[in-house]
Design an enzyme around this catalytic site. Structure first.
Site, PDB file in Angstrom:
ATOM      1  N   HIS B  86       0.830  -1.215   0.000  1.00  0.00           N
ATOM      2  CA  HIS B  86       0.000   0.000   0.000  1.00  0.00           C
ATOM      3  C   HIS B  86       0.861   1.260   0.000  1.00  0.00           C
ATOM      4  CE1 HIS B  86       0.367   1.003   4.396  1.00  0.00           C
ATOM      5  NE2 HIS B  86       0.528  -0.300   4.533  1.00  0.00           N
ATOM      6  N   ASP B  88      -0.552   4.335   0.810  1.00  0.00           N
ATOM      7  CA  ASP B  88      -1.069   5.351   1.740  1.00  0.00           C
ATOM      8  C   ASP B  88      -0.336   5.211   3.076  1.00  0.00           C
ATOM      9  OD1 ASP B  88      -2.422   2.851   2.234  1.00  0.00           O
ATOM     10  OD2 ASP B  88      -3.880   3.928   3.477  1.00  0.00           O
ATOM     11  N   ASP B 119       6.329   1.625   6.631  1.00  0.00           N
ATOM     12  CA  ASP B 119       4.917   1.225   6.523  1.00  0.00           C
ATOM     13  C   ASP B 119       4.178   2.140   5.555  1.00  0.00           C
ATOM     14  OD1 ASP B 119       2.299   0.395   6.946  1.00  0.00           O
ATOM     15  OD2 ASP B 119       2.149   1.265   8.939  1.00  0.00           O
ATOM     16  N   GLU B 152      -5.059   1.182   2.911  1.00  0.00           N
ATOM     17  CA  GLU B 152      -4.792   0.146   3.917  1.00  0.00           C
ATOM     18  C   GLU B 152      -4.947   0.718   5.330  1.00  0.00           C
ATOM     19  OE1 GLU B 152      -2.830  -2.528   6.704  1.00  0.00           O
ATOM     20  OE2 GLU B 152      -2.207  -0.476   6.287  1.00  0.00           O
ATOM     21  N   GLU B 153      -4.547   1.963   5.513  1.00  0.00           N
ATOM     22  CA  GLU B 153      -4.588   2.562   6.858  1.00  0.00           C
ATOM     23  C   GLU B 153      -5.999   2.969   7.280  1.00  0.00           C
ATOM     24  OE1 GLU B 153      -2.162   2.078   8.560  1.00  0.00           O
ATOM     25  OE2 GLU B 153      -0.294   2.255   7.439  1.00  0.00           O
ATOM     26  N   ASP B 179       4.896  -6.056   4.660  1.00  0.00           N
ATOM     27  CA  ASP B 179       4.285  -4.948   5.409  1.00  0.00           C
ATOM     28  C   ASP B 179       4.328  -5.277   6.897  1.00  0.00           C
ATOM     29  OD1 ASP B 179       3.038  -2.548   5.870  1.00  0.00           O
ATOM     30  OD2 ASP B 179       1.014  -3.290   5.483  1.00  0.00           O
ATOM     31  N   HIS B 426       3.374   4.305  12.636  1.00  0.00           N
ATOM     32  CA  HIS B 426       2.249   5.076  13.159  1.00  0.00           C
ATOM     33  C   HIS B 426       2.700   6.118  14.185  1.00  0.00           C
ATOM     34  CE1 HIS B 426      -0.965   1.837  12.046  1.00  0.00           C
ATOM     35  NE2 HIS B 426       0.034   1.860  11.195  1.00  0.00           N
TER      36      HIS B 426
END
Lengths: 457, 457
Positions: B86, B88, B119, B152-153, B179, B426
């Protein structure tokens, strides 16, 4: 009396226009970005006091926001009334809930909507206009001193220093304040007590950074969860506060005093529907009137931590914080309660987090004797102007400075408030009824008249 | 192998420059204000796939962010690898904690600092470059299909629809994803499972407006206090989750499986010092590896209510809210857990408040069999490139789409992650080691080689 009424009648519109002008200043003391507006507000009041006929008007600088002083000494042998009020207001947030802009006063069915309309610009300005009325209708029967501050909503720290440094200048026989509420125009009341305040901010720190809640979730203490746990533990199942020693100094009222207190009209159904709630909440064993008047409380004023933006973020926050304040009753001491809270809150934090407690500000509770000349004068003034004797009540709010006046100046305070509990103080859509504004301007001169008369007896 | 190493060596700098360019796009899917950047990111990846030699490259529109597709079919009789990733990223907030800007990649002691570095832009782009390497060193031994999404997030909802609608196009023998994390370059590992997710937002409403905490405090339920109480009640004294039925479907591991799991190297002192905490926290009776791998969790991702600005505001808030997410393990169902939470949370709200629960998104847990051809191919690839067989681990994070691949496409997934748990996914200062980036680019072609070989046996 009639000439007072006539003068008010003749100047009604101007009295309202001047208040509107005052309300347009966003004089928020909690937020430094309003500093310039705060200063302009002080100047405006000084100008109005001067034009109303006050002498020695000055904008006294302090370490924070200035204090506006002015006086009219008609005769040193006459009693002196020290009028206190404040021109600063609470922050207007949340803005989206205001129906009209907080600093653009708007009238809807007889009510002025604006931040500060009631607390305290509207009520403070009644005294400036009542003073003008007296000057133009035979003069004031008492000496008057005005002390209008700009930091009441943030703890009045600099006013405290100002009072200590100016005891001579502020010498008087009583302090008169309109910064509280009455039950209604049909049920006029006088507040005979105020609660004290202890306000703190707490911060819980867990991991040294926000973490991925999947990678670390379940293995690391979450500061938001821990803060929730700690806040929850501050009340027991009966909603008593659990901080050891918290109630030690609380002055318990006698059965008779509590009965008298509960005689005040209170409509629970109306109270609930006004707030849009289905059920009341509070300390077991006490009525709503008691919970908001004679009992100490602990409230979370704000809480925040982690991701609070749009959408979802799977984060385990590094920090969580809360603003917590306690209302105190006679004879609790703000400093004592603050340190009891701090000690207790630090002691209940689990080892898996760090806790930081920062005191904001405090104030002492106060009680007004109902047998004093000043209280009787207020009673007679209200009885004459409302046609009904006022009901004595205990107020839930705090005016920290009242206790300080007693300590530093040896003066008792009369709380002659004309606001209503439903005026949305500190809330969006704060209001003040125009009728109450005019009623106050008419009643205040009567207080001065009776205070002068009764003082001679 | 050597020619692969040589090609990587010869193009090292360009591989890094291209990743940096990719990291400069603030492709945050949770916040609509980044929509334009998200679209540019998709175009960039499509362009790079094309120049690397992929066919039928297209940016497939969806109701949300587009999906980038590309393929290289060398021979229909050969096995096909579906590469998923991903583009995003998570929101960068809190910005003030970043040492360098989140979207301005910066190298400090061999690590790339940027949102998405690990990520998943950094790990996803390894596959694009590994594909280029294979194209220029004799070609890929398997057919390859790329499917790179941009949501994805935020739950991959539109990818789910895309997969259902394109089963033919996506037909393959295995899904390959980078991932996730490995323990370290010294202790390579392969994740054999992922946790599912159930993410909700709750809102507690007390009075219909913010109230003066002095006038009403003690008589009206405070939504912040009630929310704290409700959140606290979601864990018992052993940190078990109290939602009725929450654990009903949890797949318990055997004593042997748990022992094997706990053989993975874990240094508690280092773990704690990296996070700056004195004590770990979690469900009683389980190790940290188990708490983050095989046990479901409930975390508060964000909480807010009342006045959170500068200074003090004595308000009793009208509302308090929280974002709460649960990580799920096999065989829990996201939809089931979401409704169990909703029912329970609504049921524990006292009559004095109103509660609103809004599900955000969810995903199912997944397990990868360790006896499959694909898993063995990954094992051999890592063993050859790291000189050490990988340790099988259970990942704590969630890639909701993995369960969907199995359901819709009948495909198992291999989670060949090259990140580290300490990469601040994150969090502020997300990073990815340059060494891991290159190591991944070298290892991926080996997976394709062994998957092709082992599939023939």
């Amino acid at each position: 009396m009639s000439h007072i009424k006539d003068y008010v009648e003749a100047n009604k519109q101007r009295f309202l226009d001047e208040l509107f002008e005052l309300l347009r200043f966003p004089s928020v003391s909690a937020d430094s970005k309003y500093k310039e507006d705060v200063l302009k507000t002080a100047d405006y009041i000084a100008e109005k006091l001067t034009s109303a006929g006050a002498d020695k008007v000055e904008v006294c600088p302090t370490a924070g926001n200035p204090i506006v002083y002015g006086e009219k000494i008609i005769d040193p042998s006459q009693p002196t009334v020290l009028v206190y009020g404040h021109y600063d207001v609470q922050p207007p947030e949340p803005l989206e809930l205001w129906h009209t802009p907080p600093f653009e006063p708007t009238v809807r069915d007889g009510k002025i909507f604006a931040r500060g309309a009631c607390d305290d610009k509207g009520q403070m300005y009644m005294h400036v206009k009542a003073f003008e009325v007296m000057q133009n209708t035979g003069g004031s029967p008492c000496n008057i001193k005005f002390m209008i501050e700009g930091e009441e909503e943030v703890g009045s720290e600099n006013l405290g220093l100002f009072v200590k440094a100016n005891k001579e200048k502020l010498a008087a026989d009583v302090v008169l304040i309109s910064d509280t509420a009455m039950i209604s125009l049909e049920h006029p009341s006088l507040e005979t007590g105020l609660r004290g305040l202890s306000y703190l901010e707490v911060e819980i720190t867990g991991p040294n950074r926000d973490l991925h809640s999947g990678v670390y979730g379940g293995a690391v203490a979450n500061p938001a969860t821990i803060l929730a746990k700690m806040i929850t533990s501050l009340h027991d199942e009966n909603n008593h506060i659990t901080i050891p020693g918290f109630y030690d100094d609380v002055l318990e009222l006698s059965k008779e005093e509590r009965e008298a207190l509960n005689k005040a009209p209170f409509d629970e159904a109306e109270y609930k529907s006004d707030l849009g709630i289905d059920e009341l909440w509070g300390e077991k064993g006490y009525t709503t009137i008691e919970r908001t008047g004679i009992r100490p409380t602990l409230e979370v004023n704000g809480i925040w931590g982690g991701y609070i933006g749009e959408g979802a973020k799977t984060v385990l926050p590094s920090k969580a914080s809360a603003k917590i304040s306690m209302r105190l009753v006679p004879n609790q001491q703000s400093a004592t309660i603050t340190s009891l809270f701090q000690k207790h809150f630090e002691s209940i934090a689990p080892k898996s987090v760090k806790v930081k407690v920062t005191p904001h500000h405090g104030g002492e509770p106060a009680v007004t004797p109902t047998d004093s000349v000043a209280y009787k004068a207020a009673e007679k003034a209200i009885e004459e102007s409302f046609g009904k004797a006022p009901i004595p009540c205990r107020g839930g709010g705090s005016i920290p400075i009242v206790a300080l006046f007693e300590k530093e100046l040896g003066l008792k305070t009369v709380l002659m408030g004309f606001g209503l509990d439903s005026d949305n103080l500190h809330s969006p859509n704060e209001k003040y009824d125009i009728a109450n504004y005019y009623k106050g301007i008419e009643t205040i001169p009567l207080f001065h008249k009776y205070f002068s008369e009764l003082s001679k007896q």
